[in-house]
Write an enzyme that holds these catalytic residues in place. Structure first.
Site, PDB file in Angstrom:
ATOM      1  N   GLY A   1      19.751 -24.387  -0.537  1.00  0.00           N
ATOM      2  CA  GLY A   1      20.715 -23.983   0.488  1.00  0.00           C
ATOM      3  C   GLY A   1      22.000 -23.515  -0.167  1.00  0.00           C
TER       4      GLY A   1
ATOM      5  N   LYS B   1       7.996  -1.407  -0.213  1.00  0.00           N
ATOM      6  CA  LYS B   1       6.922  -2.070  -0.987  1.00  0.00           C
ATOM      7  C   LYS B   1       6.882  -1.521  -2.407  1.00  0.00           C
ATOM      8  CE  LYS B   1       6.052  -4.979   0.712  1.00  0.00           C
ATOM      9  NZ  LYS B   1       6.484  -5.332   2.038  1.00  0.00           N
TER      10      LYS B   1
ATOM     11  N   GLU C   1      10.115  -2.566  -4.481  1.00  0.00           N
ATOM     12  CA  GLU C   1      10.340  -3.964  -4.847  1.00  0.00           C
ATOM     13  C   GLU C   1       9.355  -4.485  -5.862  1.00  0.00           C
ATOM     14  OE1 GLU C   1      10.025  -7.010  -1.795  1.00  0.00           O
ATOM     15  OE2 GLU C   1       8.557  -5.828  -0.701  1.00  0.00           O
TER      16      GLU C   1
ATOM     17  N   HIS D   1      17.562  18.683   5.295  1.00  0.00           N
ATOM     18  CA  HIS D   1      18.997  18.668   5.570  1.00  0.00           C
ATOM     19  C   HIS D   1      19.792  18.106   4.396  1.00  0.00           C
ATOM     20  CE1 HIS D   1      18.467  20.054   9.648  1.00  0.00           C
ATOM     21  NE2 HIS D   1      17.475  19.183   9.777  1.00  0.00           N
TER      22      HIS D   1
ATOM     23  N   LYS E   1      11.421 -15.332  -1.911  1.00  0.00           N
ATOM     24  CA  LYS E   1      10.569 -15.102  -0.740  1.00  0.00           C
ATOM     25  C   LYS E   1      11.373 -15.098   0.556  1.00  0.00           C
ATOM     26  CE  LYS E   1       6.772 -14.597   1.508  1.00  0.00           C
ATOM     27  NZ  LYS E   1       6.414 -13.173   1.616  1.00  0.00           N
TER      28      LYS E   1
HETATM   29  C1  F6R Z   1       9.772  -7.329   1.643  1.00  0.00           C
HETATM   30  C2  F6R Z   1      10.108  -8.609   2.201  1.00  0.00           C
HETATM   31  C3  F6R Z   1      11.453  -8.795   2.792  1.00  0.00           C
HETATM   32  C4  F6R Z   1      11.381  -9.699   4.021  1.00  0.00           C
HETATM   33  C5  F6R Z   1      12.799 -10.008   4.535  1.00  0.00           C
HETATM   34  C6  F6R Z   1      12.766 -10.867   5.781  1.00  0.00           C
HETATM   35  O1  F6R Z   1       8.474  -7.309   1.150  1.00  0.00           O
HETATM   36  O2  F6R Z   1       9.319  -9.525   2.168  1.00  0.00           O
HETATM   37  O3  F6R Z   1      12.065  -7.586   3.087  1.00  0.00           O
HETATM   38  O4  F6R Z   1      10.630  -9.057   5.011  1.00  0.00           O
HETATM   39  O5  F6R Z   1      13.521 -10.665   3.543  1.00  0.00           O
HETATM   40  O6  F6R Z   1      12.129 -12.085   5.525  1.00  0.00           O
HETATM   41  P1  F6R Z   1      11.607 -12.983   6.707  1.00  0.00           P
HETATM   42  O7  F6R Z   1      10.542 -12.244   7.418  1.00  0.00           O
HETATM   43  O8  F6R Z   1      11.101 -14.221   6.038  1.00  0.00           O
HETATM   44  O9  F6R Z   1      12.783 -13.247   7.599  1.00  0.00           O
END
Ligand code: F6R
Length: 610
Positions: free
Chosen positions: A100, A487, A490, A506, A605
Site C-alpha cells: 500500500g 499489449k 508493454e 491528419h 499487476k
Molecule cells: C495492461 C493492463 C493494465 C490494466 C490496468 C487496470 O495489460 O493489464 O492496463 O488493465 O492497470 O487494471 P485493473 O483491471 O486491475 O483495474
C-alpha cells in the site's frame, strides 16, 4: 503494488514463504525479503532483485527451524529498488511488511525524527514500523499499538507485523489494500492474494477494512475497531493450485490467452436465464434496474478502459443508452455531469486499482448508483460498489491482461443485451442470438484462432527490428487497436501507436516511411472500404501492412503484405477473434525478442497508488 505473506504454525515457515512469494511476484518484483522468528530472535533477509536473489542469499546463510515468518515482494513507490528499501523493515521491537502507500509519511517521519528515531531507508513502510513501535513503547500491547498508530496514517495499507517477544504471533491489519487470512492443517496464513496460499490450503477468510487479526499456532482472533472480537468467516475457494500454475505453457500470458474461450463461457453462462435470455438476477440485478438506466459512465484504467471502449459501442448500438468512457485517473479532475438515471460502471480485473477506486468513491460521494465489473472476488472495488458483476476469469497472473480484458468485454456485451431487451429495444429472438453468439460462436472462433501460431510468429518477425509500429482501425476496431498497441508496447517494449484509421492522414502519416509496420484491423464490414483507403495511403508511402480482417470480405492481394482472416459466425466472434490475434502477435513479438513476458519491466499487476 506489492505482495505480502505470513505464516505461523507447526511446519517450517521458510519454504512456505519462498513458495508463496514466487506466486506473488506478479504483484511486484523489484526486491524481496523475509523475516523469520527463531525462538526469541527474528532474522531478516532481504535484497534488491527477484526471488532468485533471495534464494541465493539464503543458500549462503540458511534460516532453519522457523515456524513463524513474514515475507514481501516489492514494486517500488517510495524509494527506488535497493537492499535498504526492501521489506521487511525493523523499527525497535517491530518488524513489518507492507502493501500500500502511507500518504502522510513525510509528516510522520519528521515527527518521529524529532523524537530521535533514525531511519535507514527512504520508504513510507519504515515510517509505519517506527510509528507502531512508538505506540508499542507506550501500551506494550500489539493490538492497541497497531490501532493507535494506524489511526494516524492516511492512505492504503495491509501490514503483516511481528513484535519482539511475541513468539509465534503475526499481527495484521488492512485498510484499502487486499489481505486474506487462511487456515491449513499445520497453521495459519496471511497473503495479499489467495493464489499465493493455494499450495497450502483452500480455506480462507477475507479481512474487512480496519480489522486487526492476531495469528498464532492455536488460531486466529479478529478484532473490530471498537476492540470487540468477531469469529473469522472461513470459506473455501473454488480455485485450485493448478489455476495459479503455468500448466505446461512457457508463460502465464500464453496460458491465459488459451484459457479465454472457456473464460468467456464462465463469464456469460451465469447471466443466462432459463429461457436463454440475458438475466443478471444471480448478481442481484433485475430487469427493472436496467430499465432505470438513462446514461452510463464507464470508468477504468488501461486495458479495462479499452474494454469499456468496446462496451460503449455495444451499449449505444444495441441499447441506445448514451454512454461515455473515462480514464479513471482523470475522472475527478473534470467532473462529468451526472444527471438522474446515470449509472457509473467501474471495470477492474484486480479490484484494487487505486485510480478506479478513487473514481468509484467520487461517484458514490455524489450519490450516483455504481456497478463494478471485477474479476478478483471480495476486493475493495467489488465490496464498495453498490452492485457487482464478477467476470469469473480465474486468477490472472501475467502482468499484461488478456482473459481479464476478454471477459470484461463479454460481460459488457451481455449488459448491452440485457438493457436492450429490458427496454424493449431488441426482441427475445435477437437477445437470445446475442447470448448464443457469446456462448457458442465466440469460444469456437477463439479456439480456431489459437491454432495459428505460425502466422502470428511470421508477423512478429516483421516487427522485431522496428522501433515504431502502428495499429489502425475504425469504430470498434479503433478500440481494439488501442488494446493491441498497449499489449505490444508493454511486453515487447516496441513503441506502438493506435490510430483511428481516418485520423492518421491528419499529421501522423508523416512518420510512415519505407518498411514501417502498420497493422490494420477490420471487423466491421461497412467500414472496410474506408479502412482500405487508409491502408492504401500508408502502403503508397512504403508501409509494411498486416491486415486483420473479416473472412467474408474479398481482399485483393495487393492490399496487404500479410493477411489474418477472422471467423464471421457472428459479430462478437469476429471481434473476439481479432482480439486473440492481436494478443498473440504481441506475445510472439516479445517472445522473439526474449522479453520477460509475464513480468515486463517497471510494471505491476495492479496499481494501488494514484
Ligand atoms: C495492461 C493492463 C493494465 C490494466 C490496468 C487496470 O495489460 O493489464 O492496463 O488493465 O492497470 O487494471 P485493473 O483491471 O486491475 O483495474
Amino acid at each position: 503494488m506489492c505482495g505480502i505473506i505470513g505464516y505461523t504454525g507447526t511446519s517450517n515457515a521458510l519454504p512456505k514463504m519462498m513458495k508463496g512469494l514466487s506466486v506473488l511476484e506478479y504483484r511486484g518484483y523489484d526486491s524481496v525479503g523475509v523475516a523469520a522468528q527463531r525462538g526469541k530472535e527474528t532474522e531478516i533477509m532481504k535484497c534488491k532483485g527477484r526471488i532468485g536473489a533471495l534464494e541465493e542469499k539464503l543458500r549462503d546463510h540458511p534460516i532453519e527451524g522457523s515456524h513463524c515468518a513474514i515475507g514481501h515482494t516489492r514494486w517500488a513507490t517510495h524509494g527506488g529498488p535497493s537492499d535498504e528499501n526492501a521489506h521487511p523493515h525493523r523499527a525497535g521491537e517491530v518488524i513489518l511488511v507492507h502493501n500500500g502507500i502511507i500518504e502522510n509519511y513525510k509528516e510522520l517521519r519528521a515527527e518521529l525524527a524529532d523524537k530521535g528515531v533514525a531511519f535507514l531507508s527512504e520508504t513510507d513502510t519504515e515510517v509505519a514500523a517506527a510509528l507502531i513501535n512508538d505506540c508499542y513503547a507506550v501500551s506494550r500491547d500489539p493490538i492497541k499499538a497497531i490501532r493507535s498508530a494506524t489511526a494516524r496514517m492516511k492512505g492504503a495499507f495491509a501490514f503483516g507485523i511481528l513484535f519482539d517477544g511475541h513468539v509465534g504471533e503475526v499481527y495484521v491489519i488492512r485498510r484499502g489494500s487486499p489481505l486474506i487470512l487462511a487456515r491449513g492443517a499445520d497453521g495459519y496464513y496471511l497473503a495479499s492474494d489467495m493464489t499465493a496460499l493455494l499450495p497450502f490450503t483452500r480455506e480462507y477468510c477475507a479481512m474487512k477494512e480496519n480489522e486487526i487479526a492476531r495469528l498464532a499456532p492455536d488460531g486466529v482472533r479478529i478484532y473490530l475497531s471498537d476492540q470487540t472480537e468477531v469469529a473469522p468467516d472461513w470459506k473455501t475457494t473454488t480455485m485450485t493450485p493448478e489455476s495459479a500454475q503455468k500448466g505446461g505453457y512457457d508463460h502465464f500470458m500464453l496460458k491465459e490467452i488459451h484459457e479465454q474461450p472457456q473464460a468467456v463461457v464462465k463469464s456469460v453462462s451465469p447471466r443466462v436465464g432459463k429461457t436463454g435470455l440475458p438475466d443478471f438476477s444471480s448478481d442481484g440485478i433485475e430487469a427493472d434496474f436496467w430499465r432505470g438506466v438513462k446514461s452510463i459512465q464507464i470508468v477504468a484504467c488501461g486495458s479495462a478502459m479499452h474494454a469499456g471502449l468496446v462496451g460503449i459501442r455495444l451499449i449505444e448500438d444495441l441499447a441506445k443508452v448514451p454512454t461515455t468512457v473515462h480514464i479513471a485517473s482523470e475522472y475527478r479532475y473534470h467532473p462529468p455531469i451526472m444527471p438522474d438515471g446515470t449509472l457509473v460502471v467501474v471495470i477492474s480485473q484486480s479490484g484494487e486499482t487505486a485510480d478506479t477506486l478513487a473514481a468509484l468513491r467520487y461517484a458514490k460521494e455524489n450519490g450516483v448508483p455504481t456497478l463494478a465489473i471485477v474479476n478478483a472476488v471480495e476486493t475493495t472495488i467489488a465490496r464498495e460498489a453498490d452492485r457487482r458483476i464478477y467476470t469469473y476469469a480465474g486468477p490472472e497472473i501475467a502482468v499484461a491482461t488478456t482473459k481479464g480484458y476478454c471477459t470484461q468485454a463479454s460481460v459488457l456485451w451481455m449488459i448491452a443485451a440485457a438493457i436492450a431487451h429490458a427496454t424493449g429495444r431488441i426482441s427475445d429472438e435477437k437477445a437470445r442470438e446475442v447470448v448464443q453468439s457469446l456462448l457458442c460462436d465466440v469460444p469456437a472462433a477463439m479456439e480456431q484462432m489459437l491454432s495459428r501460431e505460425d502466422r502470428y510468429r511470421k508477423i512478429a518477425r516483421g516487427l522485431i527490428d522496428h522501433e515504431h509500429v502502428f495499429y489502425i482501425g475504425r469504430g470498434v476496431d479503433y478500440a481494439l487497436s488501442m488494446e493491441a498497441a498497449l499489449k505490444l508496447k508493454e511486453i515487447s517494449y516496441i513503441h506502438c501507436e493506435a490510430y483511428a484509421a481516418g485520423e492518421l492522414k491528419h499529421g501522423t502519416i508523416s512518420l510512415i516511411e519505407p518498411g514501417t509496420p502498420v497493422l490494420a484491423i477490420s471487423t466491421e464490414k461497412d467500414l472496410f472500404d474506408k479502412t482500405e483507403s487508409n491502408i492504401r495511403e500508408v502502403r503508397s508511402r512504403g508501409a509494411q501492412v498486416t491486415l486483420i480482417c473479416r473472412s467474408d470480405i474479398p481482399v485483393h492481394q495487393e492490399t496487404a503484405d500479410e493477411l489474418i482472416s477472422l471467423p464471421v459466425s457472428s459479430d462478437a466472434a469476429t471481434v473476439f477473434s481479432a482480439l486473440l490475434a492481436i494478443q498473440c502477435i504481441a506475445y510472439e513479438t516479445a517472445s522473439l525478442l526474449g522479453c520477460d513476458i509475464d513480468r515486463p519491466r517497471n510494471l505491476a499487476k495492479s496499481v494501488t497508488v494514484e
